[in-house]
Design an enzyme around this catalytic site. Structure first.
Site, PDB file in Angstrom:
ATOM      1  N   ASP A 298      63.159  13.856  37.069  1.00 38.03           N
ATOM      2  CA  ASP A 298      64.240  14.083  36.094  1.00 38.03           C
ATOM      3  C   ASP A 298      63.919  13.582  34.696  1.00 38.03           C
ATOM      4  OD1 ASP A 298      64.332  11.529  37.367  1.00 38.03           O
ATOM      5  OD2 ASP A 298      66.336  11.182  36.561  1.00 38.03           O
TER       6      ASP A 298
ATOM      7  N   GLU B 299      66.254  10.151  39.274  1.00 37.60           N
ATOM      8  CA  GLU B 299      66.002   8.708  39.335  1.00 37.60           C
ATOM      9  C   GLU B 299      66.858   7.942  38.336  1.00 37.60           C
ATOM     10  OE1 GLU B 299      64.951   4.873  38.653  1.00 37.60           O
ATOM     11  OE2 GLU B 299      64.483   6.325  37.105  1.00 37.60           O
TER      12      GLU B 299
END
Ligand SMILES: [Zn+2]
Ligand SMILES: [Zn+2]
Length: 398
Positions: free
Chosen positions: A81, A138
């Protein structure tokens, strides 16, 4: 580690850098990594890796079985991400998604693990199974939790689990890992003080004043660090927001005030202590001034704690790539947080740091608008993963 692994992987550098820059140009926030997860799955299939998609919504797991007999299994994890930061690098492959940026280098982590997938798929002379775990979200959006809740370790059993994060303040070509706590637990506290409010000029003596309470509270918070947390331990408490009243009606004493901040710690005992003392101080100071407090302490990810055995394995794997002199065995713990911690709560493992910065320390920090992952370190990351599999599953190539 044999030279030929590094040389072979070095030859893939331009191709891998192109993949990294493509991911960089198309960053996606946590739990929105549809394109990135699709790209990962496509490359894994292209390189002959067994793929499972949709683990914890957008997680992808690649599975590679060694050709030698063996039941041991390990998990290698990368995150996919990006962050809600407007990029200012001006690079040709800068973010095409306004306001979203790969400012933590997860584009690099994803690419290094893809490179490892390619290497391991072509070089299966090891005993056991490797699961390549591409995790979404995350950055505070619960990706590790989602994959674990979706049965990650039941569906893809892992005897040990490893993670890797780039470090722009550490020179490229260097690695670092320490046993025990290496990153902090990250919690959030919110306190709402309530009083009567009133006319700040006319009848302040008839009011209960929450602005006085919050002033005492902000100062008292640091006494938790200075007087409650033992000197041998470490913790951080920082206030990030205070809101009450309005600047137009500045003679109006507010009746409600909200204050929130972050709490960082490395052990469950210190974490419990922070939570308890924040509550005691908020309630105690409010009571002393005739006000009330509502306290919420929300636990985020726990501390990232490296297991001693796997830390040794990870250290040896990195040392085989860059030489022991370039692997710091005792870096300072960071008060940043990492949701890989949740995986380490369930399986033994270790979280490695790979340097990516200029030797003079001038490279932009993580989570800043000028950060860019260092593509020159991709082969080192790939070689580290290959070396780790060799350490763990006894590849004679190691
Ligand atoms: Zn980050
Ligand atoms: Zn990160």
């Amino acid at each position: 580690m044999s030279r030929h692994i590094i040389e072979a992987v070095q030859a893939w550098q331009p191709e891998l850098a192109a993949i990294r820059q493509d991911i960089h140009a198309h960053p996606e926030l946590g739990m929105e990594e549809v394109r990135t997860a699709g790209l990962v799955a496509r490359h894994l299939r292209e390189w002959g890796v067994e793929v499972t998609e949709g683990v914890g919504q957008l997680g992808v797991v690649g599975t590679i079985r060694g050709t030698r007999p063996g039941n041991r299994t390990i998990g290698l994890r990368a995150d996919m991400d990006a962050l809600p930061i407007p990029e200012q690098t001006g690079l040709p492959y800068a973010s095409k998604n306004p306001g979203v940026m790969h400012a933590c280098g997860h584009d690099g982590h994803t690419t290094m693990l893809l490179g490892a997938a390619r290497w391991l798929s072509e070089n299966r002379d090891f005993a056991g199974t490797v699961h390549l775990i591409f995790q979404p979200a995350e950055e505070g959006r619960g990706g590790a939790r989602a994959m674990l809740a979706d049965g990650l370790f039941e569906r893809f059993p892992c005897d040990a689990i490893y993670g890797l994060h780039n470090a722009p303040r550490r020179p490229a070509g260097h690695f670092a890992i320490r046993p025990g706590p290496t990153m902090a637990a990250a919690d959030r506290f919110t306190v709402i003080f309530r009083g009567t409010g009133g006319h700040g000029g006319y009848t302040p003596h008839l009011a209960t004043d929450i602005t006085i309470v919050q002033a005492h509270f902000v100062l008292a918070l640091q006494t938790i660090i200075g007087r409650n947390v033992a000197a041998k331990d470490a913790a951080v408490l920082s206030v990030g927001a205070i809101s009450a009243g309005n600047h137009i009606g500045a003679n109006v004493m507010p009746a409600e005030l909200t204050i929130s901040g972050t709490a960082r710690s490395y052990t469950p005992a210190v974490r419990d202590l922070l939570e308890r003392r924040i509550g005691e101080l908020a309630h105690g100071l409010a009571a002393a001034h005739g006000c009330t407090a509502e306290v919420e302490y929300r636990r985020g990810v726990p501390a990232t704690v490296n297991h001693p055995e796997q830390t040794k394995v990870a250290y040896a794997a990195a040392a085989a790539v860059v030489g022991a002199a370039a692997v710091d065995p005792n870096p300072d713990p960071s008060t940043g947080a990492e949701d890989f911690a949740l995986m380490l709560e369930q399986r033994p493992g270790a979280f490695m740091s790979i340097g990516g910065g200029a030797p003079d320390g001038s490279s932009p920090a993580l989570h800043t608008p000028l950060f860019d992952f260092n593509d020159a370190t991709i082969p080192l990351g790939v070689a580290y993963w290959a070396s780790l599999v060799a350490q763990e599953l006894g590849n004679p190539e190691g």
